[in-house]
Design a protein around this motif. Sequence first.
Motif, PDB file in Angstrom:
ATOM      1  N   GLN A 170       0.844  -1.184   0.000  1.00  0.00           N
ATOM      2  CA  GLN A 170       0.000   0.000   0.000  1.00  0.00           C
ATOM      3  C   GLN A 170       0.886   1.243   0.000  1.00  0.00           C
ATOM      4  O   GLN A 170       2.052   1.169   0.384  1.00  0.00           O
ATOM      5  CB  GLN A 170      -0.863   0.009   1.249  1.00  0.00           C
ATOM      6  N   LEU A 172       2.960   4.334   1.081  1.00  0.00           N
ATOM      7  CA  LEU A 172       3.607   4.568   2.374  1.00  0.00           C
ATOM      8  C   LEU A 172       4.163   5.977   2.434  1.00  0.00           C
ATOM      9  O   LEU A 172       4.593   6.534   1.426  1.00  0.00           O
ATOM     10  CB  LEU A 172       4.741   3.565   2.586  1.00  0.00           C
ATOM     11  N   TRP A 246       5.596   4.396   6.803  1.00  0.00           N
ATOM     12  CA  TRP A 246       4.409   4.377   7.656  1.00  0.00           C
ATOM     13  C   TRP A 246       3.123   4.542   6.848  1.00  0.00           C
ATOM     14  O   TRP A 246       3.111   5.145   5.783  1.00  0.00           O
ATOM     15  CB  TRP A 246       4.514   5.507   8.681  1.00  0.00           C
ATOM     16  N   ASP A 247       2.059   4.028   7.373  1.00  0.00           N
ATOM     17  CA  ASP A 247       0.719   4.163   6.796  1.00  0.00           C
ATOM     18  C   ASP A 247       0.330   5.649   6.778  1.00  0.00           C
ATOM     19  O   ASP A 247       0.323   6.292   7.825  1.00  0.00           O
ATOM     20  CB  ASP A 247      -0.260   3.363   7.660  1.00  0.00           C
ATOM     21  N   LEU A 293       4.901  -4.669   8.619  1.00  0.00           N
ATOM     22  CA  LEU A 293       3.911  -4.571   7.551  1.00  0.00           C
ATOM     23  C   LEU A 293       3.297  -5.931   7.266  1.00  0.00           C
ATOM     24  O   LEU A 293       2.125  -6.047   6.941  1.00  0.00           O
ATOM     25  CB  LEU A 293       4.569  -4.038   6.277  1.00  0.00           C
ATOM     26  N   ARG A 298       1.157  -1.132  10.984  1.00  0.00           N
ATOM     27  CA  ARG A 298       1.343   0.205  10.458  1.00  0.00           C
ATOM     28  C   ARG A 298       2.593   0.445   9.614  1.00  0.00           C
ATOM     29  O   ARG A 298       2.568   1.221   8.677  1.00  0.00           O
ATOM     30  CB  ARG A 298       1.346   1.204  11.619  1.00  0.00           C
TER      31      ARG A 298
END
Length: 327
Positions: A170, A172, A246-247, A293, A298
């Motif tokens: 996803q 980041l 990080w998310d 991850l 997160r």
Amino acid sequence: MMAFFWQRALFVSLAAAMSVYADMKLDCGTDSVRLVWTEGRSRADTSLFRLGNCFPTSFSATEAFFSVDFDDCNFRRIVTGDRLMFTNDLTYSSSPDSVDFTRPVVCEYERPEDWYPRLHAPIFNTFGLGDLEFHFGLMNADFSGPAESTTFPLGSFIPIMASVAQETHQPLLLFLEECVAATTPELQPGSTLYPIIANEGCLVDSLVSRSKFEQRQKSSELRLSLQAFRFGLGEEVFIHCKLVAWDPNGQDNSKKACHYDNEHGWEQLDNSASRYLCACCDSDCKSRRVRSLASGKRGMAQKAVLGPLTITDSPGMDPACTLAPSI
């Protein structure tokens, strides 16, 4: 020349070509390393040892054996003075969320006079879970390519870029959680340090200089214009940082990129409306653990070292750049 160089290879941190720690035997070769860890604890699982990100080549009830090349396992190559070092960490983790202990692994050689590192190569490559790859390096003035020199006049700007290759992950956000400058490639107890980023993303150097985070071009990149400081003037300087991917939906005051503006105070790089995340930069910012991850949480963190670089004296520079706080 190279054959002669390897014959003269010095294992300075080791007693000889074959070095023995309390529980570790290390044999540094020309382009590879052999490591044997003998485990004295009866309940330890030797399959859980890792050299960088590499699993043991083989293991038994009491030993973990590694035979790997320096191009593998996240080995870091550091060039300083007349020395060439390959460094890594041997770790043991009894659970995915903890590291029970870590032991440094270092092979050090004499650098041949006609050998220099390529500036176009990243300072290090590391592959985390799911082939997450971090990069950290010096850039040219407009961040369009690698630096052409590692020497910077006092008061000039040192362009630094950190990035993470997301692959199939996803999107980041990348942060520099903490950074310090030192005159050694390894941080030791009692080392004199120059604080650059502290308090989980606060560019504290911007309080005494014109250092700042540059506008992001990608969420997975972070660009830092660091004003060359007096600390380590004329010596080899190494910048030690902790990178965090990080998310983007999980930002708080422990995951931020803040720099100080003389007119507006602390500014948040990613969203001026969320500058409140920087309010703790003058006190203490609450920490939150970075988790894997792969576990669906997160983010992921990675330590990195940039250098060596040299800061040279130059007259007529901004007096602010002469301040050199130490921690």
